[in-house]
Design a protein around this motif. Structure first.
Motif, PDB file in Angstrom:
ATOM      1  N   VAL A 132       4.048   3.694  13.170  1.00 51.55           N
ATOM      2  CA  VAL A 132       2.909   2.832  12.854  1.00 51.55           C
ATOM      3  C   VAL A 132       1.621   3.639  12.717  1.00 51.55           C
ATOM      4  N   GLY A 133       1.744   4.967  12.688  1.00 51.28           N
ATOM      5  CA  GLY A 133       0.580   5.823  12.519  1.00 51.28           C
ATOM      6  C   GLY A 133       0.091   5.842  11.089  1.00 51.28           C
ATOM      7  N   PRO A 134      -1.026   6.507  10.826  1.00 51.06           N
ATOM      8  CA  PRO A 134      -1.633   6.481   9.489  1.00 51.06           C
ATOM      9  C   PRO A 134      -0.767   7.130   8.409  1.00 51.06           C
ATOM     10  N   VAL A 135      -0.015   8.191   8.735  1.00 53.02           N
ATOM     11  CA  VAL A 135       0.762   8.891   7.715  1.00 53.02           C
ATOM     12  C   VAL A 135       1.920   8.033   7.217  1.00 53.02           C
ATOM     13  N   GLN A 136       2.748   7.565   8.150  1.00 53.83           N
ATOM     14  CA  GLN A 136       3.887   6.750   7.722  1.00 53.83           C
ATOM     15  C   GLN A 136       3.441   5.394   7.185  1.00 53.83           C
ATOM     16  N   SER A 137       2.374   4.849   7.692  1.00 55.09           N
ATOM     17  CA  SER A 137       1.867   3.578   7.151  1.00 55.09           C
ATOM     18  C   SER A 137       1.419   3.752   5.702  1.00 55.09           C
ATOM     19  N   ALA A 138       0.732   4.854   5.418  1.00 57.31           N
ATOM     20  CA  ALA A 138       0.322   5.121   4.045  1.00 57.31           C
ATOM     21  C   ALA A 138       1.527   5.381   3.146  1.00 57.31           C
ATOM     22  N   LEU A 139       2.536   6.059   3.683  1.00 57.70           N
ATOM     23  CA  LEU A 139       3.740   6.325   2.906  1.00 57.70           C
ATOM     24  C   LEU A 139       4.465   5.027   2.539  1.00 57.70           C
ATOM     25  N   ARG A 140       4.582   4.114   3.484  1.00 55.42           N
ATOM     26  CA  ARG A 140       5.247   2.828   3.200  1.00 55.42           C
ATOM     27  C   ARG A 140       4.425   1.998   2.211  1.00 55.42           C
ATOM     28  N   ALA A 141       3.104   2.029   2.364  1.00 57.16           N
ATOM     29  CA  ALA A 141       2.266   1.269   1.438  1.00 57.16           C
ATOM     30  C   ALA A 141       2.325   1.845   0.026  1.00 57.16           C
ATOM     31  N   LEU A 142       2.458   3.171  -0.094  1.00 51.81           N
ATOM     32  CA  LEU A 142       2.467   3.820  -1.400  1.00 51.81           C
ATOM     33  C   LEU A 142       3.765   3.555  -2.156  1.00 51.81           C
ATOM     34  N   PHE A 143       4.892   3.597  -1.443  1.00 51.40           N
ATOM     35  CA  PHE A 143       6.190   3.465  -2.109  1.00 51.40           C
ATOM     36  C   PHE A 143       6.865   2.112  -1.877  1.00 51.40           C
ATOM     37  N   GLY A 144       6.219   1.234  -1.120  1.00 54.20           N
ATOM     38  CA  GLY A 144       6.756  -0.098  -0.926  1.00 54.20           C
ATOM     39  C   GLY A 144       7.906  -0.189   0.058  1.00 54.20           C
ATOM     40  N   TYR A 145       8.036   0.800   0.959  1.00 56.19           N
ATOM     41  CA  TYR A 145       9.099   0.735   1.966  1.00 56.19           C
ATOM     42  C   TYR A 145       8.757  -0.322   3.008  1.00 56.19           C
ATOM     43  N   THR A 146       9.788  -0.959   3.553  1.00 54.68           N
ATOM     44  CA  THR A 146       9.585  -1.992   4.575  1.00 54.68           C
ATOM     45  C   THR A 146      10.339  -1.699   5.857  1.00 54.68           C
ATOM     46  N   ARG A 147      11.356  -0.809   5.808  1.00 54.33           N
ATOM     47  CA  ARG A 147      12.166  -0.504   6.990  1.00 54.33           C
ATOM     48  C   ARG A 147      12.279   0.999   7.176  1.00 54.33           C
ATOM     49  N   PRO A 148      12.463   1.468   8.418  1.00 54.11           N
ATOM     50  CA  PRO A 148      12.549   2.919   8.661  1.00 54.11           C
ATOM     51  C   PRO A 148      13.730   3.578   7.963  1.00 54.11           C
ATOM     52  N   ASN A 149      14.860   2.867   7.823  1.00 54.15           N
ATOM     53  CA  ASN A 149      16.040   3.486   7.225  1.00 54.15           C
ATOM     54  C   ASN A 149      15.953   3.633   5.712  1.00 54.15           C
ATOM     55  N   GLU A 150      14.861   3.209   5.121  1.00 55.22           N
ATOM     56  CA  GLU A 150      14.703   3.318   3.679  1.00 55.22           C
ATOM     57  C   GLU A 150      14.135   4.673   3.250  1.00 55.22           C
TER      58      GLU A 150
END
Length: 566
Positions: A132-150
């Motif tokens: 839930v930190g800024p790096v992974q949150s930005a990564l999910r927002a950029l590529f549309g990921y919703t789950r960790p296993n994606e």
């Protein structure tokens, strides 16, 4: 026939002089010997505990604990060595050999990571790269990921992650030592190579890097000793090093003897690092002395365009990694918890840190002045060896120092209590182990070398016979020291006090073991919050530690901006 009188043979002049000096200053010699004894007691106690144990825990340690801990520690040390050497040497070469925008600013900004202790960097990195930190949150927002296993993301809680964290805040040790050598060697050695047609890259690899190797080794050795001493970072990142094995075996398994046996193995590793550092320093002094005759700054190659941008980025990234990320993480948390600054627990931790650091600084400065003044009075090899022994505490990891000191003080407390019960009819309780005295003593032992080094630098600038001139006018040795030497040493004493104060505020490994119940410094306050998974609750204390630790960087910033004084 000439007559003569037969006289008894006189002892050598040097022997008489040394004996006279020793007879004149028995109290200072005894006090110096006492300081050296206090420093050595924890080390000797740890070794005695390890040798006097029954060995019942050794099969378990040899089979399950030591193989993993030793392998992990060596793996961590190798990775930290490679990272700090590459980053430190590259940054030093960039700011010395090339001229590009903001070079002068980067030359001192590259020291800023030293203001961040490794355990604070570990807490910040774990939050920065969390799901839930800024790096992974930005990564999910950029590529549309919703789950960790994606998607795949590297795990910071590994040996590699710990190496990155520790290297990010300790590379300035290598940067500083390499930079000084590059500056002093840059003009006279490199110019000769350039006149023979060598380009900048060839000059660096074939001339300057071999010359600077002793300084680089000395800087890396300091980094490795800092890595071996680290406790908070490796514990938070789940990396089982020897330091963490000592803590776990002692407190979790309840085996003091097993912890002491691991500590002896760790002491051997520290001894090897210390030997390498001392050998490198001797070689560094030789090269520096040969090159210091050239005072002019080395010539720089002007960079423009993308090369200037690349050089600036190469210098900026280490600053952001070692100082920017921790400052951003703790700053963001602290802005949402400004009310914590007035909470009783926070103010108490701040007051405890300040008082503990002040007491440690005073004790370390007093001991350092005693050692150096005695060495000035009694200039013998034995005296120099005694001073060296008294300052060996900086090489002892905090966990080992805490283990040996706690046992030593506990036995001393029991001895005093037994005497009080027998002759006075009352119990004294735990005078040292149950108070902050143990923490202050541990920090003073560990950071005495800092005070001694800073004050020694001031003494070397004074004429050697200055106090002797005062004594020739009728002043006693203590009076001449108080009225002549001390006023001239005020700047050096102030520097020594600042260095010891800052390192005491940052100290965690010994404090976490020796502190009495209810005793919290800023470091332990942050540690307790991080241990229960609430790093954000200790953000304000973490920021205070960083702000205090920036003070030595400010003192260094002036000379670092001026190559001639570096």
């Amino acid at each position: 026939m000439s007559s003569f009188t037969l006289k008894a043979p006189l002892p050598p002049k040097s022997t008489r002089a040394g004996k006279t000096r020793r007879q004149r200053h028995p109290l200072t010699l005894a006090a110096t010997a006492l300081v050296a004894t206090v420093v050595l007691l924890p080390l000797c106690a740890t070794i005695l505990i390890a040798l006097s144990g029954t060995g019942a825990d050794w099969p378990h340690l040899a089979r399950y604990v030591l193989p993993q801990s030793v392998a992990t520690t060596l793996h961590l040390l190798v990775m930290v060595t490679m990272a700090t050497a590459v980053v430190g040497v590259t940054c030093a070469w960039l700011v010395v050999a090339y001229d590009f925008p903001f070079r002068r600013t980067l030359s001192w900004a590259l020291v800023l990571p030293l203001a961040v202790p490794p355990y604070l960097a570990a807490y910040a990195y774990a939050e920065f790269f969390h799901y839930v930190g800024p790096v992974q949150s930005a990564l999910r927002a950029l590529f549309g990921y919703t789950r960790p296993n994606e998607y795949w993301f590297p795990e910071i809680r590994t040996v590699t992650g710990a190496a990155i964290v520790i290297s990010a805040v300790t590379f300035p040790y290598v940067y500083l030592t390499a930079r000084v050598v590059f500056i002093m060697q840059g003009r006279n050695v490199a110019d000769v190579a350039r006149t023979l047609g060598a380009g900048p890259a060839r000059v660096f690899w074939r001339v300057l890097l071999p010359v600077a190797r002793p300084a680089i080794i000395a800087g890396v050795a300091l980094v490795l000793m800092e890595t071996v001493n680290d406790f908070g970072a490796v514990q938070h990142l789940g990396v089982e090093t020897l330091t963490l094995a000592i803590y776990s075996t002692w407190l979790n398994r309840g085996s003091l003897e097993g912890a002491a046996q691991i500590a002896v193995i760790m002491l051997f590793l520290v001894f090897m690092l210390l030997t390498g550092e001392q050998m490198a320093r001797r070689k560094q002094r030789f090269h520096s002395g040969r090159a210091s005759q050239m005072k002019a700054r080395p010539p720089r190659l002007r960079l423009a365009g993308w090369r200037a941008g690349a050089a600036f980025l190469a210098g900026l990234l280490p600053v952001l990694a070692g100082f920017g990320i921790p400052l951003a993480v703790f700053g963001r948390f602290a802005l949402n918890r400004l009310e914590q600054f007035g909470e009783p627990a926070m103010t108490e931790a701040l007051a405890t840190s300040v008082l503990t650091a002040l007491a440690t600084a005073i004790l370390a400065i007093a001991a350092a002045l005693l050692l150096l003044y005695t060495a000035r009075l009694v200039r013998t090899r034995k005296m120099a060896l005694l001073v060296r022994i008294a300052t060996i505490g900086y090489a002892m990891p905090g966990t080992i120092l805490a283990l040996g000191l706690l046992v030593t003080l506990a036995r001393f407390d029991n001895f005093i209590d037994a005497l009080a019960r027998e002759y006075a009819g009352f119990s004294t309780g735990l005078l040292f182990t149950g108070s902050a005295t143990a923490v202050v003593l541990a920090c003073a032992i560990r950071f005495l070398a800092l005070a001694e080094g800073a004050i020694q630098a001031g003494i070397e600038k004074l004429p050697p016979n200055l106090d002797e001139a005062a004594r020739s006018l009728g002043r006693t040795a203590p009076a001449s020291a108080a009225t002549v030497l001390l006023p001239l040493l005020n700047p050096a004493i102030l520097t020594a006090g600042i260095l010891v104060f800052v390192d005491t505020v940052k100290e965690l490994s010994a404090t976490i073991v020796l502190r009495p119940f209810g005793f919290n410094t800023l470091a332990t306050y942050v540690y307790e919050n991080a241990s229960r998974g609430a790093v954000e609750d200790g953000a304000m204390a973490a920021l205070l530690i960083i702000v205090v630790a920036i003070v030595p960087v400010i003192l260094l910033s002036g000379p670092l901006m001026r190559d001639r004084d570096a």
